[in-house]
Design a protein around this motif. Structure first.
Motif, PDB file in Angstrom:
ATOM      1  N   ALA A 283      42.788  39.565  50.108  1.00  0.00           N
ATOM      2  CA  ALA A 283      42.728  38.961  51.442  1.00  0.00           C
ATOM      3  C   ALA A 283      43.425  39.851  52.461  1.00  0.00           C
ATOM      4  CB  ALA A 283      43.375  37.573  51.412  1.00  0.00           C
ATOM      5  N   ASN A 284      44.560  40.410  52.087  1.00  0.00           N
ATOM      6  CA  ASN A 284      45.287  41.294  52.998  1.00  0.00           C
ATOM      7  C   ASN A 284      44.507  42.565  53.283  1.00  0.00           C
ATOM      8  OD1 ASN A 284      47.911  41.803  54.437  1.00  0.00           O
ATOM      9  ND2 ASN A 284      47.909  43.593  53.101  1.00  0.00           N
ATOM     10  N   GLU A 285      43.765  43.060  52.290  1.00  0.00           N
ATOM     11  CA  GLU A 285      42.929  44.244  52.502  1.00  0.00           C
ATOM     12  C   GLU A 285      41.834  43.954  53.542  1.00  0.00           C
ATOM     13  OE1 GLU A 285      43.101  47.580  50.703  1.00  0.00           O
ATOM     14  OE2 GLU A 285      45.057  46.630  50.972  1.00  0.00           O
ATOM     15  N   PHE A 286      41.276  42.739  53.490  1.00  0.00           N
ATOM     16  CA  PHE A 286      40.261  42.366  54.483  1.00  0.00           C
ATOM     17  C   PHE A 286      40.888  42.225  55.867  1.00  0.00           C
ATOM     18  CE2 PHE A 286      37.686  41.217  50.764  1.00  0.00           C
ATOM     19  CZ  PHE A 286      36.431  41.657  51.178  1.00  0.00           C
ATOM     20  N   ILE A 287      42.096  41.690  55.919  1.00  0.00           N
ATOM     21  CA  ILE A 287      42.790  41.547  57.199  1.00  0.00           C
ATOM     22  C   ILE A 287      43.025  42.921  57.829  1.00  0.00           C
ATOM     23  CG2 ILE A 287      44.974  40.872  58.294  1.00  0.00           C
ATOM     24  CD1 ILE A 287      45.153  38.637  56.132  1.00  0.00           C
ATOM     25  N   LYS A 288      43.412  43.882  57.008  1.00  0.00           N
ATOM     26  CA  LYS A 288      43.690  45.246  57.497  1.00  0.00           C
ATOM     27  C   LYS A 288      42.407  46.023  57.792  1.00  0.00           C
ATOM     28  CE  LYS A 288      46.038  46.867  54.068  1.00  0.00           C
ATOM     29  NZ  LYS A 288      46.800  47.847  53.258  1.00  0.00           N
ATOM     30  N   GLY A 289      41.283  45.535  57.300  1.00  0.00           N
ATOM     31  CA  GLY A 289      40.034  46.262  57.468  1.00  0.00           C
ATOM     32  C   GLY A 289      39.873  47.379  56.464  1.00  0.00           C
ATOM     33  N   SER A 290      40.619  47.289  55.357  1.00  0.00           N
ATOM     34  CA  SER A 290      40.603  48.350  54.343  1.00  0.00           C
ATOM     35  C   SER A 290      39.622  48.083  53.213  1.00  0.00           C
ATOM     36  CB  SER A 290      42.011  48.522  53.750  1.00  0.00           C
ATOM     37  OG  SER A 290      42.953  48.802  54.763  1.00  0.00           O
ATOM     38  N   ALA A 291      39.024  46.895  53.199  1.00  0.00           N
ATOM     39  CA  ALA A 291      38.115  46.541  52.105  1.00  0.00           C
ATOM     40  C   ALA A 291      36.769  47.213  52.301  1.00  0.00           C
ATOM     41  CB  ALA A 291      37.945  45.030  52.033  1.00  0.00           C
ATOM     42  N   GLY A 292      36.317  47.906  51.270  1.00  0.00           N
ATOM     43  CA  GLY A 292      35.015  48.568  51.334  1.00  0.00           C
ATOM     44  C   GLY A 292      34.239  48.323  50.062  1.00  0.00           C
ATOM     45  N   LYS A 293      33.624  49.369  49.517  1.00  0.00           N
ATOM     46  CA  LYS A 293      32.900  49.233  48.252  1.00  0.00           C
ATOM     47  C   LYS A 293      33.848  48.856  47.121  1.00  0.00           C
ATOM     48  CE  LYS A 293      29.051  52.315  49.330  1.00  0.00           C
ATOM     49  NZ  LYS A 293      28.313  53.551  48.956  1.00  0.00           N
ATOM     50  N   GLU A 294      35.087  49.315  47.255  1.00  0.00           N
ATOM     51  CA  GLU A 294      36.149  48.923  46.328  1.00  0.00           C
ATOM     52  C   GLU A 294      37.265  48.251  47.117  1.00  0.00           C
ATOM     53  OE1 GLU A 294      36.112  51.825  42.463  1.00  0.00           O
ATOM     54  OE2 GLU A 294      37.297  52.496  44.183  1.00  0.00           O
ATOM     55  N   VAL A 295      37.899  47.287  46.474  1.00  0.00           N
ATOM     56  CA  VAL A 295      38.997  46.550  47.119  1.00  0.00           C
ATOM     57  C   VAL A 295      40.237  46.692  46.254  1.00  0.00           C
ATOM     58  CG1 VAL A 295      39.785  44.317  47.974  1.00  0.00           C
ATOM     59  CG2 VAL A 295      37.350  44.899  48.082  1.00  0.00           C
ATOM     60  N   SER A 296      41.304  47.170  46.850  1.00  0.00           N
ATOM     61  CA  SER A 296      42.556  47.319  46.107  1.00  0.00           C
ATOM     62  C   SER A 296      43.175  45.946  45.857  1.00  0.00           C
ATOM     63  CB  SER A 296      43.539  48.184  46.900  1.00  0.00           C
ATOM     64  OG  SER A 296      44.810  48.198  46.268  1.00  0.00           O
ATOM     65  N   VAL A 297      43.633  45.743  44.635  1.00  0.00           N
ATOM     66  CA  VAL A 297      44.325  44.495  44.301  1.00  0.00           C
ATOM     67  C   VAL A 297      45.690  44.824  43.663  1.00  0.00           C
ATOM     68  CG1 VAL A 297      42.375  42.910  44.168  1.00  0.00           C
ATOM     69  CG2 VAL A 297      42.878  44.353  42.211  1.00  0.00           C
ATOM     70  N   GLY A 298      46.386  45.762  44.276  1.00  0.00           N
ATOM     71  CA  GLY A 298      47.750  46.091  43.867  1.00  0.00           C
ATOM     72  C   GLY A 298      47.859  46.581  42.438  1.00  0.00           C
ATOM     73  N   ARG A 299      48.790  45.988  41.712  1.00  0.00           N
ATOM     74  CA  ARG A 299      49.045  46.425  40.333  1.00  0.00           C
ATOM     75  C   ARG A 299      47.868  46.164  39.400  1.00  0.00           C
ATOM     76  NH1 ARG A 299      49.916  41.729  37.595  1.00  0.00           N
ATOM     77  NH2 ARG A 299      50.990  40.015  38.658  1.00  0.00           N
ATOM     78  N   MET A 300      46.878  45.355  39.854  1.00  0.00           N
ATOM     79  CA  MET A 300      45.704  45.070  39.043  1.00  0.00           C
ATOM     80  C   MET A 300      44.633  46.156  39.192  1.00  0.00           C
ATOM     81  SD  MET A 300      46.674  42.297  37.620  1.00  0.00           S
ATOM     82  CE  MET A 300      45.163  41.866  36.773  1.00  0.00           C
ATOM     83  N   GLY A 301      44.885  47.126  40.065  1.00  0.00           N
ATOM     84  CA  GLY A 301      43.936  48.217  40.248  1.00  0.00           C
ATOM     85  C   GLY A 301      42.966  47.969  41.386  1.00  0.00           C
ATOM     86  N   LYS A 302      41.698  48.238  41.147  1.00  0.00           N
ATOM     87  CA  LYS A 302      40.670  48.038  42.161  1.00  0.00           C
ATOM     88  C   LYS A 302      39.503  47.245  41.576  1.00  0.00           C
ATOM     89  CE  LYS A 302      41.684  52.164  44.907  1.00  0.00           C
ATOM     90  NZ  LYS A 302      41.146  53.424  45.496  1.00  0.00           N
ATOM     91  N   ILE A 303      38.866  46.470  42.431  1.00  0.00           N
ATOM     92  CA  ILE A 303      37.685  45.720  42.017  1.00  0.00           C
ATOM     93  C   ILE A 303      36.520  46.153  42.890  1.00  0.00           C
ATOM     94  CG2 ILE A 303      38.876  43.710  41.073  1.00  0.00           C
ATOM     95  CD1 ILE A 303      38.518  42.329  43.764  1.00  0.00           C
ATOM     96  N   ALA A 304      35.315  46.057  42.356  1.00  0.00           N
ATOM     97  CA  ALA A 304      34.127  46.479  43.093  1.00  0.00           C
ATOM     98  C   ALA A 304      33.161  45.312  43.224  1.00  0.00           C
ATOM     99  CB  ALA A 304      33.454  47.649  42.378  1.00  0.00           C
ATOM    100  N   PRO A 305      33.143  44.631  44.366  1.00  0.00           N
ATOM    101  CA  PRO A 305      32.204  43.523  44.566  1.00  0.00           C
ATOM    102  C   PRO A 305      30.757  43.985  44.430  1.00  0.00           C
ATOM    103  CG  PRO A 305      33.910  43.521  46.269  1.00  0.00           C
ATOM    104  CD  PRO A 305      34.037  44.818  45.526  1.00  0.00           C
ATOM    105  N   ASP A 306      29.895  43.118  43.833  1.00  0.00           N
ATOM    106  CA  ASP A 306      28.491  43.462  43.677  1.00  0.00           C
ATOM    107  C   ASP A 306      27.722  43.131  44.954  1.00  0.00           C
ATOM    108  OD1 ASP A 306      28.157  40.707  43.685  1.00  0.00           O
ATOM    109  OD2 ASP A 306      27.855  40.551  41.524  1.00  0.00           O
TER     110      ASP A 306
END
Length: 331
Positions: A283-306
């Motif tokens: 959610a914070n990544e979306f607030i910052k405008g940093s969410a793209g093809k991959e979204v950082s989730v801190g210590r959990m790494g990165k996720i890639a929405p389909d």
């Protein structure tokens, strides 16, 4: 001389005023609201702990943890209206109904609020991303496998779900039914699916109903933390330990006693702390405008929405007599 003093004093006042004007105001805290299905649910309490962990790591984030007292779309709509008025920056929600909440979610997004769903998803039109705790296929297959292993691969089984509208529950049940068509599960027979609406008392009554109306029942699968706890208690109260086994998705802290009683052989769950942490970080990544093809989730790494904006955090983990006490101390 007097005039000189006046000029100096005026300059001093001006300098102080200038310095004050140049001072930066402390940035306002980013407000992320976590709207859960209902309060008093151990799974979501653990997710809240993860959200607080993420907020502390990110810094300058305030978590607003809220939800209706009983799981309903109407209760969540009322809460979201309030959060829109509070001008929160993001709403992270586990939806009680995937479609009924879309209009209010769209209203929030029109006001600049970032909306993502986690656990039980909103329809695509109502959110920016859905964070699934695991892969639906793996979750459904795992629950059938656990039930089969517990009863020796043959016999009658039943499902005790949450609400009939719960997105995630319905997807998992669909996978379970498909999994039962596999040759290795040919001797398992699904005799009923009932709904306890994620309420302890109703789930307990539904479990009792399954046990009394199906005398040959060997296993109850409950893909909900409230339901698996209630079903386990029903098996104990009906003195059917050893004859009927309960499995599904549960919290170690709530299920340890049922594992020890023999009502449960094993069960599964992802770590809700990690789920709440990842959802908040996203959610914070979306607030910052940093969410793209991959979204950082801190210590959990990165996720890639389909293409549908959905992403999975990881596979479910199995708990049994060998490890349940260890994890019961955590969540």
């Amino acid at each position: 001389m007097k005039l000189k003093k006046i000029i100096v004093a005026a300059l001093a006042v001006g300098l102080v005023a200038g310095l004050t004007a140049c001072e930066k105001k402390a940035p306002e805290k980013v407000k992320i609201a976590m709207v859960v299905k209902n309060l008093g649910n151990g799974f979501f309490d653990a997710a809240h702990e993860g959200a607080k962990e993420a907020a502390k790591e990110i810094g300058n984030v305030e978590i607003i943890y809220t939800g209706p007292t009983t799981p309903s779309a109407e209760g969540q709509i009322e809460i979201m209206n309030s959060l829109i008025s509070q001008k929160v920056d993001a709403i992270v929600i586990s939806a009680n109904d995937p479609n009924a909440l879309v209009p209010i979610a769209q209203k929030a997004m029109q006001r600049g609020i970032k909306v993502i769903s986690f656990d039980s998803g909103l329809a695509k039109e109502g959110r920016l991303m859905q964070l699934n705790p695991s892969n639906a296929q793996l979750i459904g297959e795992k629950q059938i496998q656990m039930a089969s292993d517990a009863i020796g691969g043959e016999g009658e089984i039943a499902i005790l779900s949450a609400s009939a509208q719960a997105t995630n529950q319905n997807i998992w049940i669909s996978v379970m039914k498909k999994t039962l068509e596999k040759p290795e599960y040919a001797k398992l027979k699904l005799v009923g699916t009932v709904y306890g609406d994620d309420q302890s008392d109703k789930s307990y009554r539904e479990a009792i109903g399954l046990l009394r109306s199906n005398p040959n029942l060997k296993a109850i699968i409950s893909p909900t933390t409230v339901g698996i706890n209630a079903a386990s208690k029903a098996v104990v109260d009906e003195k059917l330990v050893g004859k009927v086994f309960v499995t599904g998705l549960g919290l170690p802290s709530e299920m340890a006693g049922h594992v020890k009683s023999g009502a449960v052989r094993d069960f599964a769950i992802w770590n809700p702390i990690d789920l709440g942490y990842a959802a908040t970080f996203a959610a914070n990544e979306f607030i910052k405008g940093s969410a793209g093809k991959e979204v950082s989730v801190g210590r959990m790494g990165k996720i890639a929405p389909d293409a549908a904006g959905e992403a999975a955090l990881g596979p479910p983990f199995v708990y049994n007599k060998d490890n349940v006490d260890k994890f019961a101390k955590i969540f």
